[in-house]
Design a protein around this motif. Sequence first.
Motif, mmCIF file in Angstrom:
data_model
loop_
_atom_site.group_PDB
_atom_site.id
_atom_site.type_symbol
_atom_site.label_atom_id
_atom_site.label_comp_id
_atom_site.label_asym_id
_atom_site.label_seq_id
_atom_site.Cartn_x
_atom_site.Cartn_y
_atom_site.Cartn_z
ATOM 1 N N SER A 79 -33.684 -38.790 34.015
ATOM 2 C CA SER A 79 -34.048 -37.372 34.107
ATOM 3 C C SER A 79 -35.555 -37.218 34.334
ATOM 4 O O SER A 79 -36.005 -36.253 34.926
ATOM 5 N N ASP A 80 -36.336 -38.201 33.865
ATOM 6 C CA ASP A 80 -37.792 -38.090 33.920
ATOM 7 C C ASP A 80 -38.468 -39.098 34.848
ATOM 8 O O ASP A 80 -39.621 -38.910 35.222
ATOM 9 N N GLY A 117 -17.862 -34.417 39.634
ATOM 10 C CA GLY A 117 -17.405 -33.884 40.919
ATOM 11 C C GLY A 117 -16.784 -32.500 40.751
ATOM 12 O O GLY A 117 -17.051 -31.584 41.536
ATOM 13 N N ILE A 118 -15.974 -32.353 39.722
ATOM 14 C CA ILE A 118 -15.331 -31.061 39.435
ATOM 15 C C ILE A 118 -16.391 -30.011 39.094
ATOM 16 O O ILE A 118 -16.371 -28.887 39.606
ATOM 17 N N LYS A 119 -17.339 -30.398 38.246
ATOM 18 C CA LYS A 119 -18.398 -29.461 37.857
ATOM 19 C C LYS A 119 -19.280 -29.094 39.051
ATOM 20 O O LYS A 119 -19.705 -27.950 39.208
ATOM 21 N N MET A 120 -19.560 -30.077 39.896
ATOM 22 C CA MET A 120 -20.351 -29.825 41.110
ATOM 23 C C MET A 120 -19.674 -28.771 41.971
ATOM 24 O O MET A 120 -20.325 -27.841 42.469
ATOM 25 N N ASP A 291 -34.659 -20.800 40.198
ATOM 26 C CA ASP A 291 -34.003 -20.591 38.918
ATOM 27 C C ASP A 291 -33.561 -21.949 38.348
ATOM 28 O O ASP A 291 -32.728 -22.635 38.954
ATOM 29 N N VAL A 292 -34.129 -22.344 37.214
ATOM 30 C CA VAL A 292 -33.805 -23.649 36.601
ATOM 31 C C VAL A 292 -32.302 -23.792 36.393
ATOM 32 O O VAL A 292 -31.717 -24.858 36.626
ATOM 33 N N ALA A 293 -31.668 -22.735 35.963
ATOM 34 C CA ALA A 293 -30.249 -22.784 35.596
ATOM 35 C C ALA A 293 -29.335 -23.122 36.771
ATOM 36 O O ALA A 293 -28.169 -23.472 36.582
ATOM 37 N N PHE A 297 -26.963 -29.464 35.357
ATOM 38 C CA PHE A 297 -27.287 -29.928 34.001
ATOM 39 C C PHE A 297 -26.149 -30.733 33.392
ATOM 40 O O PHE A 297 -25.602 -30.410 32.352
ATOM 41 N N HIS A 298 -25.840 -31.780 34.087
ATOM 42 C CA HIS A 298 -24.820 -32.728 33.615
ATOM 43 C C HIS A 298 -25.542 -34.066 33.567
ATOM 44 O O HIS A 298 -26.116 -34.488 34.565
#
Length: 421
Positions: A79-80, A117-120, A291-293, A297-298
Motif C-alpha cells: 500500500s505504501d 474481481g467481484i468487488k471491482m 475522491d479518495v473513496a 479499498f480492498h
Amino acid sequence: MSLQKRDKKHLWHPLKQHQLNPDSLAIVKAKGCILTDEDGNEYIDAIASWYTCMYGHCNEYIVEATYKQMQQLDQVMFSDFTHEPVIKLSEELIKILPQNQNKIYFNDNGSTAVEAGIKMALQYYFNNGEKRSLFIAFENGFHGDTFGAMSVSGLSVYNDPFEDFLIDVKRIPTPNGSNTKTLLEQLKLLVSHHNIAGFIYEPLIQGAAGMKTHDAKGLNTILNFFKQHNILTIADEVMTGFGKTGKNFASDYLETKPDIMCLSKALTAGLLPMAITSCTQEIYDAFLSNDVAKGFFHCHTYSANPVACATAIAGIELLTSTKIQDSIKWIEQSHSKFNTEIKNHPKVETTRHLGVIFAIDLNVKMARYGDLRDKLLKFFMDRGVFLRPLGNTIYIQVPYVISKAELQKVYQTIQDALHFI
Ligand SMILES: *Cc1c(COP(=O)(O)O)cnc(C)c1O
C-alpha cells in the motif's frame, strides 16, 4: 509417535469429516512428481497438488530464485511501497496475458482473487453512478470459499449453513454446442429484468465440477452478448491458467477477452501462496478520481510479497521455455493416445482432454465423498499414484516435468482401477 498420530491432537483439515475419516497421510518430502510419506512410500502426484506444482515439486530453478530474493527483501507494505520483483512480475504477466489486460492487482489465494474481481465489478458501476447487484454464473461452477466466491459458485452441496448470506446470483447452463440460442434467450430475459454487474466463468473447463468441458464457440457468443450489453466479464483462470489447457490461458482459445481475470494456483509454482486479479485499463480508470473513496479499498497484508513475486517470475520463465512448451505438447499427445485406448471401455461413460488435463466419467454412480470414491482413492494410493476422484470422475493434471515412465504408470493404474470397480 508417528506424524499421523500427532496430527490428530490439534489439527483440523479442510474438506474432511474427521469423525468418518480421521487419518491424514504425512508427507515428508516432495521432489519432481514424487511425494514421499513418513514410511518411505512414494506416490506420483498426478494432480500436481491441486494444479499448483506444474514445474515439479521443489524445482531447483524456482527454489533458487526464491532463496535469492529472500536474502534481499522479504516483505514490505504494498500500500505504501513498491519493489523490483513486483514490477518485473507485472511486466512479464502483461507479455503473456490476453492483450486487453493492463493492470495487475494482488491477492493471497484464488478465492480472494475472485472476491476482488467481484468487488471491482460492483465498484466499477458504483463509481460510474450505477447501482448493479446481480451476477450471472455457470451451473456447477467453482470459484472459492469466501462469501462472494461461494455465492457465485454453483457447486453448493455443502453450503447450506450460509445460503441466507450470499450475494444474488442467477445461474445458466454451460454451452454444449446446441443450446446457444436458448442461452441467449435466457440472457435477454435476465438483462431486461435485472441490473447485472457481471458474468463470472471458468473458461472451457470447470475444475471442481470434475473437469467438465464446454463449447468454446458458445462461450464466445455469450461473452459477446455481455460485451454488447456493457456487462463486465470475469474469467476465473485460477485452475486453467499457466499452460494447463495447452495455451498459456484458456481465454487464449476465445476471441472475446474477459474484462477481469483471476489467477492463482500455478502462478507461484506450488511454492508460496499468491493470487492476482488483472483487469483492463478501462476498469482501472473508473477508480481514478479526486475522491479518495473511489479508490479500491480492498487489501491483504501480504499483497505482492516480494518473495512470492520472485517465485512467480521464475515460474513464468519456465512456462515460456521451449523445454516446458515441448513437454506440454507431448503430454497432450500422450493423452490423445490414451484416450483412444480407454474411451470404449465398458466401465467408461465419457472421456475428455485438453492440454495436460484428462478426465474420465465412469458409468458407475459415485457420491462426491462417498464409500466407492474412498475405495478408489485407496486403490490408487496403494499403487503409488495420487489421484483424487471427484464423484464418478477420475482426472489427471500432471506436472509438466513428468517422465514418460511416470505418465505410463498413471495411465496403467487408471486402467487397472477400471477392473477393480
Ligand atoms: C481453486 C480454485 C479457486 C479457489 O482458490 P483457493 O486458492 O483455493 O482459494 C477458485 N476458482 C477456481 C477455478 C479454482 O480452481
